[in-house]
Design a protein around this motif. Structure first.
Motif, mmCIF file in Angstrom:
data_model
loop_
_atom_site.group_PDB
_atom_site.id
_atom_site.type_symbol
_atom_site.label_atom_id
_atom_site.label_comp_id
_atom_site.label_asym_id
_atom_site.label_seq_id
_atom_site.Cartn_x
_atom_site.Cartn_y
_atom_site.Cartn_z
ATOM 1 N N GLU A 134 0.824 -1.216 0.000
ATOM 2 C CA GLU A 134 0.000 0.000 0.000
ATOM 3 C C GLU A 134 0.853 1.260 0.000
ATOM 4 O OE1 GLU A 134 -4.097 1.524 2.121
ATOM 5 O OE2 GLU A 134 -3.609 -0.575 1.794
ATOM 6 N N ARG A 135 2.026 1.190 0.579
ATOM 7 C CA ARG A 135 2.882 2.373 0.627
ATOM 8 C C ARG A 135 3.658 2.613 -0.673
ATOM 9 N NH1 ARG A 135 1.830 0.949 5.573
ATOM 10 N NH2 ARG A 135 2.266 2.259 7.390
ATOM 11 N N PHE A 136 4.118 1.534 -1.306
ATOM 12 C CA PHE A 136 5.107 1.708 -2.364
ATOM 13 C C PHE A 136 4.630 1.341 -3.772
ATOM 14 C CE2 PHE A 136 7.772 1.236 1.482
ATOM 15 C CZ PHE A 136 8.508 2.405 1.374
ATOM 16 N N ASN A 137 3.619 0.526 -3.908
ATOM 17 C CA ASN A 137 3.211 0.129 -5.256
ATOM 18 C C ASN A 137 2.621 1.299 -6.034
ATOM 19 O OD1 ASN A 137 4.071 -2.478 -4.958
ATOM 20 N ND2 ASN A 137 2.042 -3.389 -4.745
ATOM 21 N N ARG A 138 2.854 1.256 -7.328
ATOM 22 C CA ARG A 138 2.284 2.231 -8.257
ATOM 23 C C ARG A 138 1.613 1.449 -9.385
ATOM 24 N NH1 ARG A 138 2.983 4.552 -4.431
ATOM 25 N NH2 ARG A 138 3.983 6.565 -4.023
ATOM 26 N N PRO A 139 0.644 2.038 -10.064
ATOM 27 C CA PRO A 139 -0.062 1.285 -11.120
ATOM 28 C C PRO A 139 0.869 0.636 -12.134
ATOM 29 C CG PRO A 139 -1.190 3.352 -10.678
ATOM 30 C CD PRO A 139 0.090 3.395 -9.890
ATOM 31 N N GLU A 140 1.964 1.321 -12.459
ATOM 32 C CA GLU A 140 2.872 0.783 -13.475
ATOM 33 C C GLU A 140 3.992 -0.063 -12.881
ATOM 34 O OE1 GLU A 140 5.138 4.258 -11.908
ATOM 35 O OE2 GLU A 140 3.028 3.714 -12.193
ATOM 36 N N ALA A 141 4.047 -0.161 -11.560
ATOM 37 C CA ALA A 141 5.153 -0.885 -10.927
ATOM 38 C C ALA A 141 4.683 -1.514 -9.621
ATOM 39 C CB ALA A 141 6.331 0.050 -10.673
ATOM 40 N N GLN A 142 4.339 -2.806 -9.695
ATOM 41 C CA GLN A 142 3.920 -3.552 -8.506
ATOM 42 C C GLN A 142 5.170 -4.204 -7.910
ATOM 43 O OE1 GLN A 142 0.363 -3.705 -7.539
ATOM 44 N NE2 GLN A 142 0.578 -1.954 -8.910
ATOM 45 N N ILE A 143 5.926 -3.421 -7.174
ATOM 46 C CA ILE A 143 7.202 -3.932 -6.666
ATOM 47 C C ILE A 143 7.033 -4.795 -5.415
ATOM 48 C CG2 ILE A 143 8.536 -2.042 -7.674
ATOM 49 C CD1 ILE A 143 8.646 -0.802 -4.863
ATOM 50 N N VAL A 144 5.847 -4.755 -4.828
ATOM 51 C CA VAL A 144 5.548 -5.619 -3.677
ATOM 52 C C VAL A 144 4.338 -6.474 -4.032
ATOM 53 C CG1 VAL A 144 4.975 -5.748 -1.227
ATOM 54 C CG2 VAL A 144 6.421 -3.875 -2.073
ATOM 55 N N ASP A 145 4.571 -7.749 -4.234
ATOM 56 C CA ASP A 145 3.480 -8.643 -4.627
ATOM 57 C C ASP A 145 3.910 -10.077 -4.345
ATOM 58 O OD1 ASP A 145 1.237 -9.818 -5.661
ATOM 59 O OD2 ASP A 145 1.773 -9.490 -7.766
ATOM 60 N N HIS A 146 3.897 -10.450 -3.084
ATOM 61 C CA HIS A 146 4.324 -11.800 -2.726
ATOM 62 C C HIS A 146 3.413 -12.413 -1.671
ATOM 63 C CE1 HIS A 146 6.696 -9.170 0.077
ATOM 64 N NE2 HIS A 146 6.334 -10.089 0.942
#
Length: 413
Positions: A134-146
């Motif tokens: 919720e803090r770091f993801n952006r629509p074009e970059a889902q850097i947290v998804d585990h």
């Protein structure tokens, strides 16, 4: 994919490790090897060459006494854990202790052994994933998804801390938490019905979990049910796996005798023969299994490389967020932190909880990644960070956690 051969390899590595040490717990690894093989060969996202990958899936073995399961998996997956390490199981100074130890063995996410502790740890990891996303993801970059996966046992579910942690996980809707319940009906003293007759399905449905059931030795069904669990978008998932402790042993499977003692040389040989392995060889790994795990490792390396490229683009596009990410992951403190703290006059006494509150507010303003909470005592202990919002069901932007009256769970999470 020959999941069954991989599972039998894991079983027998665990059997050989316990037999060589003349100490340990072979039954649980033998009973959960099918689930573990399917998870590691196909579903778990991690990178043995980069164990600290921030977006890796987490795997928690809450019944840490079954540590040879985890060590066998880590060795086959390609972590820096050698066959010699497996052969030194439970020996002084080895990296394969009787219970997994964080920061000692590569790939171990948390130290487990006291039953129930890993349950709370797994909830904490799933909560951290939701907060970071919720803090770091952006629509074009889902850097947290585990995801956070784990195995829990009947002993874990008997411990009160598992109730505290799992109830909170259901309340918050931590849908990326997936646990496999090793439902083998055996404890070290005998059958679980000596002291345990919970309706686990109804218990977890009451926690607002998604509850699935599966034959814990049907690899195809396990593959399907893991895929199904990942499709859940609002609830944690408990997979009730109907298993047999000591699976594969022709004379001891299903018996409490396999829980906490070596099988014995004759039964080890009989088990290997029963599973189609050479009875005279120890720590034997078929070439097909090596190839299976090597192929998976290469695919995982590609996933890591793709994530790294995405994160580098994210860093260039969102430099401020990237700096906050670095500070949080490296636990960076601001320069001259002491100057940020309030000053107290010894001549003007005040309650320590009020002084603590003032310090906490100052720290909250200076350390953006600081989060905290209390067990329903914030108004009394004054631990609430003003203006920082609260974590709530499916809302993870805040910095204050409300644990309810769950002190043990709070500590484990």
């Amino acid at each position: 994919m020959n999941f069954a051969l991989a599972a039998n390899t894991i079983r027998l590595l665990a059997v050989d490790g316990v037999q060589a040490a003349n100490s340990g717990h072979p039954g649980m690894p033998m009973g959960t090897a099918d689930f573990a093989a399917v998870l590691f060969v196909k579903h778990l996202k991690h990178c043995p060459a980069n164990p600290a990958w921030p977006d890796r899936d987490r795997f928690v073995l809450s019944p840490g006494h079954g540590s040879m399961l985890l060590y066998s998996l880590l060795h086959l997956a390609g972590y820096d854990l050698t066959l010699a390490d497996l052969q030194a199981f439970r020996q002084w100074g080895s990296r394969t202790a009787g219970h997994p130890e964080y920061a000692v063995t590569p790939g171990v996410e948390t130290s487990t052994g006291p039953l129930g502790q890993g349950c709370g740890n797994a909830v904490g990891m799933a909560l951290a994933e939701a907060m970071l996303a919720e803090r770091f993801n952006r629509p074009e970059a889902q850097i947290v998804d585990h995801y956070t996966y784990g195995i829990c046992s009947d002993g874990d579910l008997m411990e009160g801390v598992s109730h505290e942690a799992f109830a909170l996980a259901g309340h918050l809707g931590l849908h990326k938490l997936i646990l496999f319940y090793d439902n083998n009906h055996i404890t070290i003293e005998g059958a679980t019905n000596l002291a345990y007759s919970d309706d686990v399905r109804r218990r977890f449905e009451g926690y607002h979990w998604n509850v699935l059931e599966v034959d814990g030795h049907d690899c195809a069904a396990l593959d399907q049910i893991l895929t199904q669990a990942r499709q859940e978008t609002s609830r944690p998932t408990l997979i009730i796996g109907h298993t047999c402790i000591g699976q594969g042993s022709p004379n001891l499977a299903g018996q409490a005798a396999t829980h906490g003692a070596p099988l014995g040389a004759a039964e080890v040989a009989a088990t290997k023969k029963n599973l189609g392995f050479p009875p005279e060889q120890t720590f034997f790994i078929p070439d097909e299994v090596r190839a299976l795990f090597n192929a998976r490792r290469q695919a995982l390396q590609t996933m890591f490389d793709e994530w790294t490229a995405t994160f580098n683009q994210y860093r260039a596009a969102h430099p401020q967020q990237a700096r906050a990410w670095d500070a949080a992951h490296l636990l960076q403190l601001p320069d001259k932190l002491e100057a940020c703290l309030p000053k107290f006059d010894p001549a003007k006494p005040q309650a320590t909880r009020n002084a603590s509150h003032s310090v906490l507010q100052a720290l909250a303003g200076s350390i953006p990644y600081l989060v905290g909470g209390s067990a329903d005592l914030a108004p009394s202990t004054r631990t609430y960070m003003e203006g920082q919002g609260s974590i709530a069901p499916r809302a993870f932007q805040g910095r204050n956690l409300h644990f309810g009256v769950r002190e043990h769970g709070m500590g484990a999470i």
